[in-house]
Design a protein around this motif. Structure first.
Motif, short mmCIF file in Angstrom:
data_model
loop_
_atom_site.label_atom_id
_atom_site.label_comp_id
_atom_site.label_asym_id
_atom_site.label_seq_id
_atom_site.Cartn_x
_atom_site.Cartn_y
_atom_site.Cartn_z
N ARG A 69 44.92 45.10 40.54
CA ARG A 69 44.71 45.54 39.16
C ARG A 69 43.32 45.14 38.68
O ARG A 69 42.63 45.94 38.03
N ARG B 198 40.86 47.45 40.42
CA ARG B 198 40.93 48.82 39.88
C ARG B 198 40.21 48.89 38.53
O ARG B 198 39.44 49.82 38.28
N HIS B 199 40.43 47.90 37.68
CA HIS B 199 39.75 47.88 36.38
C HIS B 199 38.23 47.77 36.56
O HIS B 199 37.47 48.42 35.85
N GLN B 200 37.81 46.96 37.53
CA GLN B 200 36.37 46.82 37.79
C GLN B 200 35.78 48.14 38.27
O GLN B 200 34.72 48.56 37.80
N GLU C 197 36.84 51.16 37.78
CA GLU C 197 36.79 52.12 36.68
C GLU C 197 35.59 51.86 35.77
O GLU C 197 34.91 52.78 35.33
N ARG C 198 35.32 50.59 35.50
CA ARG C 198 34.22 50.25 34.60
C ARG C 198 32.86 50.35 35.28
O ARG C 198 31.85 50.52 34.60
N ALA D 84 37.16 42.97 33.02
CA ALA D 84 38.31 43.45 33.80
C ALA D 84 39.28 42.30 34.07
O ALA D 84 40.50 42.46 33.92
N GLU E 162 41.11 41.27 30.88
CA GLU E 162 42.18 42.20 30.52
C GLU E 162 43.44 41.96 31.33
O GLU E 162 44.54 41.90 30.78
#
Length: 150
Positions: A15, A18-20, A22-23, A110, A113
Motif C-alpha cells: 500500500r 502503491r501510494h508512492q 501514484e504520487r 504516502a 497516509e
C-alpha cells in the motif's frame, strides 16, 4: 501467527509503495529511477557508476539504463573520472536535487497516509521494531545498512 504477520506486513508495504508510485507518476519517474536519484543526491560528491550499481544492488548495465533516463530528464550529469578514465562519475543537477526533495515529501506523505490509523506512540514502536529487523538483516549480509534521507 507468523504467516498472518508476514501477510499483513507485505500488504502494508505494498500500500505504501502503491501510494508512492501514484504520487511519483506526475514526475515521470519509475520507482527504480527515484531510488537511484535518492542515492545520487544523498552522496557527498560525485558517484562512480559502479558504486551506484553496488549501492542499488543491481548490475552495472542496469545502473547505466537508470542514469541514461535521469540524464535525459536533466536530473543528473555524467563525466569521466579524472582518476580513472574508464570510469564515469554521476552527479545531480540542481533540478535533480529539487526533484529529490519532492520525492522525499511524496514518500513521507504516502507513508503518513498508510500509517495514519496508528497513534504517535504506535508509529514509534513500529519504527523501533523495524529498526531491529533492519539491523539484523544488515548483520546477515555482513554490511551496514543505512536509511537514506528518504
Amino acid at each position: 501467527m507468523e504467516n498472518d504477520l508476514a501477510d499483513l506486513f507485505l500488504r502494508a508495504a505494498k500500500r505504501i509503495r502503491r501510494h508512492q508510485v501514484e504520487r511519483l507518476a506526475p514526475l515521470g519517474l519509475t520507482p527504480a529511477q527515484s531510488r537511484a536519484l535518492r542515492v545520487i543526491v544523498g552522496t557527498d560528491g560525485p558517484l562512480r557508476m559502479t558504486d551506484l550499481a553496488r549501492r542499488l544492488d543491481i548490475v552495472p548495465r542496469s545502473a547505466t539504463t537508470l542514469v541514461d533516463a535521469l540524464e535525459a530528464d536533466g536530473l543528473v550529469t555524467r563525466e569521466p573520472d579524472p582518476a580513472n578514465r574508464r570510469s564515469l562519475l554521476v552527479r545531480p543537477t540542481g533540478k535533480g536535487r529539487d526533484v529529490r526533495a519532492t520525492i522525499t515529501g511524496t514518500r513521507r506523505e504516502a507513508a503518513r497516509e498508510v500509517l495514519s490509523p496508528l497513534s504517535d506512540e504506535q508509529r514509534e514502536t513500529l519504527r523501533d521494531l523495524l529498526t531491529v529487523i533492519d539491523g539484523a538483516a544488515a548483520g546477515d549480509a555482513g554490511r551496514p545498512r543505512r536509511l537514506s534521507g528518504s
